[in-house]
Design a protein around this motif. Structure first.
Motif, PDB file in Angstrom:
ATOM      1  N   THR A   1      -4.049  19.825   9.897  1.00  0.00           N
ATOM      2  CA  THR A   1      -5.256  19.242   9.305  1.00  0.00           C
ATOM      3  C   THR A   1      -4.930  18.573   7.977  1.00  0.00           C
ATOM      4  O   THR A   1      -3.982  18.953   7.272  1.00  0.00           O
ATOM      5  CB  THR A   1      -6.345  20.307   9.086  1.00  0.00           C
ATOM      6  N   LEU A   2      -5.729  17.569   7.624  1.00  0.00           N
ATOM      7  CA  LEU A   2      -5.531  16.839   6.377  1.00  0.00           C
ATOM      8  C   LEU A   2      -5.957  17.683   5.181  1.00  0.00           C
ATOM      9  O   LEU A   2      -7.015  18.328   5.204  1.00  0.00           O
ATOM     10  CB  LEU A   2      -6.346  15.546   6.391  1.00  0.00           C
ATOM     11  N   VAL A   3      -5.137  17.645   4.125  1.00  0.00           N
ATOM     12  CA  VAL A   3      -5.465  18.322   2.869  1.00  0.00           C
ATOM     13  C   VAL A   3      -5.910  17.306   1.830  1.00  0.00           C
ATOM     14  O   VAL A   3      -6.898  17.500   1.131  1.00  0.00           O
ATOM     15  CB  VAL A   3      -4.257  19.125   2.354  1.00  0.00           C
ATOM     16  N   PHE A   4      -5.153  16.211   1.708  1.00  0.00           N
ATOM     17  CA  PHE A   4      -5.547  15.144   0.771  1.00  0.00           C
ATOM     18  C   PHE A   4      -4.975  13.817   1.239  1.00  0.00           C
ATOM     19  O   PHE A   4      -4.032  13.762   2.033  1.00  0.00           O
ATOM     20  CB  PHE A   4      -5.088  15.458  -0.660  1.00  0.00           C
ATOM     21  N   GLN A   5      -5.550  12.731   0.717  1.00  0.00           N
ATOM     22  CA  GLN A   5      -5.033  11.369   0.901  1.00  0.00           C
ATOM     23  C   GLN A   5      -5.038  10.681  -0.456  1.00  0.00           C
ATOM     24  O   GLN A   5      -6.039  10.722  -1.176  1.00  0.00           O
ATOM     25  CB  GLN A   5      -5.893  10.571   1.884  1.00  0.00           C
ATOM     26  N   ASP A   6      -3.915  10.047  -0.795  1.00  0.00           N
ATOM     27  CA  ASP A   6      -3.743   9.419  -2.103  1.00  0.00           C
ATOM     28  C   ASP A   6      -3.236   7.986  -1.878  1.00  0.00           C
ATOM     29  O   ASP A   6      -2.147   7.788  -1.336  1.00  0.00           O
ATOM     30  CB  ASP A   6      -2.728  10.228  -2.922  1.00  0.00           C
ATOM     31  N   PHE A   7      -4.051   6.997  -2.256  1.00  0.00           N
ATOM     32  CA  PHE A   7      -3.736   5.595  -1.985  1.00  0.00           C
ATOM     33  C   PHE A   7      -3.588   4.787  -3.269  1.00  0.00           C
ATOM     34  O   PHE A   7      -4.350   4.977  -4.217  1.00  0.00           O
ATOM     35  CB  PHE A   7      -4.868   4.930  -1.172  1.00  0.00           C
TER      36      PHE A   7
ATOM     37  N   TYR B   1     -11.575   9.946   8.541  1.00  0.00           N
ATOM     38  CA  TYR B   1     -11.150  11.338   8.628  1.00  0.00           C
ATOM     39  C   TYR B   1     -11.858  12.228   7.612  1.00  0.00           C
ATOM     40  O   TYR B   1     -12.148  11.815   6.495  1.00  0.00           O
ATOM     41  CB  TYR B   1      -9.627  11.430   8.432  1.00  0.00           C
ATOM     42  N   ARG B   2     -12.090  13.483   8.004  1.00  0.00           N
ATOM     43  CA  ARG B   2     -12.689  14.467   7.092  1.00  0.00           C
ATOM     44  C   ARG B   2     -11.566  15.057   6.248  1.00  0.00           C
ATOM     45  O   ARG B   2     -10.760  15.844   6.716  1.00  0.00           O
ATOM     46  CB  ARG B   2     -13.409  15.553   7.900  1.00  0.00           C
ATOM     47  N   THR B   3     -11.516  14.662   4.984  1.00  0.00           N
ATOM     48  CA  THR B   3     -10.429  15.052   4.086  1.00  0.00           C
ATOM     49  C   THR B   3     -11.014  15.698   2.833  1.00  0.00           C
ATOM     50  O   THR B   3     -11.903  15.122   2.201  1.00  0.00           O
ATOM     51  CB  THR B   3      -9.594  13.816   3.686  1.00  0.00           C
ATOM     52  N   PRO B   4     -10.558  16.873   2.433  1.00  0.00           N
ATOM     53  CA  PRO B   4     -11.137  17.559   1.266  1.00  0.00           C
ATOM     54  C   PRO B   4     -11.011  16.774  -0.040  1.00  0.00           C
ATOM     55  O   PRO B   4     -11.882  16.863  -0.895  1.00  0.00           O
ATOM     56  CB  PRO B   4     -10.334  18.864   1.194  1.00  0.00           C
ATOM     57  N   ALA B   5      -9.919  16.017  -0.202  1.00  0.00           N
ATOM     58  CA  ALA B   5      -9.721  15.281  -1.461  1.00  0.00           C
ATOM     59  C   ALA B   5      -9.097  13.921  -1.167  1.00  0.00           C
ATOM     60  O   ALA B   5      -8.142  13.815  -0.392  1.00  0.00           O
ATOM     61  CB  ALA B   5      -8.830  16.080  -2.418  1.00  0.00           C
ATOM     62  N   VAL B   6      -9.662  12.899  -1.778  1.00  0.00           N
ATOM     63  CA  VAL B   6      -9.165  11.534  -1.604  1.00  0.00           C
ATOM     64  C   VAL B   6      -9.149  10.840  -2.956  1.00  0.00           C
ATOM     65  O   VAL B   6     -10.096  10.958  -3.740  1.00  0.00           O
ATOM     66  CB  VAL B   6     -10.054  10.731  -0.620  1.00  0.00           C
ATOM     67  N   ARG B   7      -8.065  10.125  -3.238  1.00  0.00           N
ATOM     68  CA  ARG B   7      -7.984   9.284  -4.431  1.00  0.00           C
ATOM     69  C   ARG B   7      -7.504   7.905  -3.995  1.00  0.00           C
ATOM     70  O   ARG B   7      -6.484   7.774  -3.333  1.00  0.00           O
ATOM     71  CB  ARG B   7      -7.029   9.876  -5.464  1.00  0.00           C
TER      72      ARG B   7
ATOM     73  N   ILE C   1       0.849  -1.183   0.000  1.00  0.00           N
ATOM     74  CA  ILE C   1       0.000   0.000   0.000  1.00  0.00           C
ATOM     75  C   ILE C   1       0.889   1.239   0.000  1.00  0.00           C
ATOM     76  O   ILE C   1       1.670   1.461   0.928  1.00  0.00           O
ATOM     77  CB  ILE C   1      -0.937   0.020   1.221  1.00  0.00           C
ATOM     78  N   ARG C   2       0.774   2.037  -1.052  1.00  0.00           N
ATOM     79  CA  ARG C   2       1.513   3.296  -1.150  1.00  0.00           C
ATOM     80  C   ARG C   2       0.563   4.435  -0.785  1.00  0.00           C
ATOM     81  O   ARG C   2      -0.531   4.557  -1.342  1.00  0.00           O
ATOM     82  CB  ARG C   2       2.068   3.488  -2.560  1.00  0.00           C
ATOM     83  N   VAL C   3       1.009   5.285   0.153  1.00  0.00           N
ATOM     84  CA  VAL C   3       0.152   6.347   0.663  1.00  0.00           C
ATOM     85  C   VAL C   3       0.881   7.692   0.580  1.00  0.00           C
ATOM     86  O   VAL C   3       2.029   7.810   1.019  1.00  0.00           O
ATOM     87  CB  VAL C   3      -0.242   6.096   2.136  1.00  0.00           C
ATOM     88  N   ARG C   4       0.219   8.681  -0.019  1.00  0.00           N
ATOM     89  CA  ARG C   4       0.674  10.078   0.030  1.00  0.00           C
ATOM     90  C   ARG C   4      -0.383  10.859   0.803  1.00  0.00           C
ATOM     91  O   ARG C   4      -1.559  10.833   0.456  1.00  0.00           O
ATOM     92  CB  ARG C   4       0.820  10.679  -1.363  1.00  0.00           C
ATOM     93  N   THR C   5       0.048  11.521   1.865  1.00  0.00           N
ATOM     94  CA  THR C   5      -0.882  12.288   2.680  1.00  0.00           C
ATOM     95  C   THR C   5      -0.389  13.724   2.777  1.00  0.00           C
ATOM     96  O   THR C   5       0.773  13.969   3.130  1.00  0.00           O
ATOM     97  CB  THR C   5      -1.004  11.696   4.096  1.00  0.00           C
TER      98      THR C   5
END
Length: 330
Positions: free
Chosen positions: A263-269, A297-303, A252-256
């Motif tokens: 605060t979280l801006v984005f999560q990319d999995f 989590y409340r995150t504005p953008a997730v992929r 699992i590759r994760v960019r956060t």
């Protein structure tokens, strides 16, 4: 019943000789793919891709190529050791990188696969989830890492076991299975029987954890009971259980992205699941864990891109959480 297997992940079978096995007192018969209806019946939770016995080629270490029926367990084990299998070992795909390499062989014949964009690859399915635009958002800090999770076996204290017996013009099967109705439908399909002619008795299992959810060797035992005309029993050893069921290994590759206030801006999995030689329920774990990758989590953008990848390894089953422990770790 005792299974006959090969000491390698992938092999082309040229012949199976039961001459030595037949000399064992108590030996009754050897069943191979040639003794089954042709083409060899296949079954599966999502796709009908798993043969009752290896048909011409094995696809994972421990896949049975034949099975011995004998009067006693000792006789079955002795006879199985004397079965001579002529085979050529073939290259095997056992890692995510190898499975995705265009130069690698295909684990499954595309003819067994449903139509789709990944039919001619080792990707069984790809799932995409998310919202917002990950690329458009700027973060003060980006944390990126790859998390690896190994294969694991469920290791129930009670072994995997089943008994099958002719039942008039039908069949009755006792199995330590978690989903008896799924087994009933599977047996009816491979045996060509109506559901009313298939009875499944499922005692309370002594541990399952997902490893005993769906059919694996019960169709083979049912065919052997019908051929024998009497009850037959298969109890897997611990060694065999390790080769029969596993939880998927995962990369699992994760960019956060974070803002300076934390605060979280984005999560990319990017989730890659090595689900083994047959679809079974590995694909369902890739889907379910995929859409839950971002957590609560409340995150504005997730992929999220989650892929179920075929390999020459043990077919996989869910294990306490359907893939959630893997993505939670990441």
């Amino acid at each position: 019943v005792k299974l006959v297997t090969l000491p390698c992940s992938r092999a082309r079978i040229h012949g199976i000789d039961a001459g030595g096995a037949a000399t064992v007192a108590g030996f009754r018969f050897l069943m191979t793919a040639a003794d089954l209806p042709q083409p060899v019946p296949r079954f599966g939770m999502q796709y009908q891709d798993r043969p009752v016995l290896a048909d011409g080629e094995t696809t994972f270490h421990g896949e049975p190529v034949a099975a011995v029926a004998a009067e006693t367990r000792d006789a079955a084990e002795a006879a199985a050791r004397l079965v001579c299998v002529e085979y050529d070992e073939l290259p095997a795909v056992t890692t995510v990188a190898a499975a995705l390499d265009p130069a690698s062989h295909l684990v499954q014949d595309p003819a067994l696969r449903p139509p789709g964009p990944f039919r001619d690859s080792n990707v069984l399915a790809e799932y995409r989830f998310g919202w917002g635009d990950v690329e458009a958002l700027r973060a003060d800090l980006v944390v990126e890492h790859t998390y690896s999770w190994p294969m694991m076996t469920h290791f129930a204290i009670e072994p995997h076991a089943c008994i099958a017996a002719p039942d008039g013009d039908g069949i009755v099967v006792w199995s330590t299975i978690q989903h008896p109705y799924q087994l009933q439908r599977t047996l009816a399909g491979v045996l060509g029987l109506p559901l009313s002619k298939v009875r499944v008795i499922a005692p309370d299992p002594g541990g399952g954890f997902g490893g005993k959810q769906h059919p694996k060797l019960e169709p083979l035992v049912a065919f052997m009971a019908l051929r024998a005309g009497r009850p037959v029993r298969l109890v897997l050893t611990l060694d065999e259980a390790f080769q029969a069921v596993r939880r998927a290994s995962t990369e699992i590759r994760v960019r956060t992205g974070f803002s300076s206030d934390g605060t979280l801006v984005f999560q990319d999995f990017e989730d890659d699941w090595l689900i083994g030689a047959y679809a079974d329920t590995g694909d369902r774990a890739a889907s379910k864990a995929g859409y839950l990758s971002a957590g609560p989590y409340r995150t504005p953008a997730v992929r999220i891109v989650s892929r179920a990848i075929l390999s020459n390894t043990t077919p996989t089953h869910p294990y306490r959480g359907f893939g959630i422990p893997q993505v939670t770790w990441a």
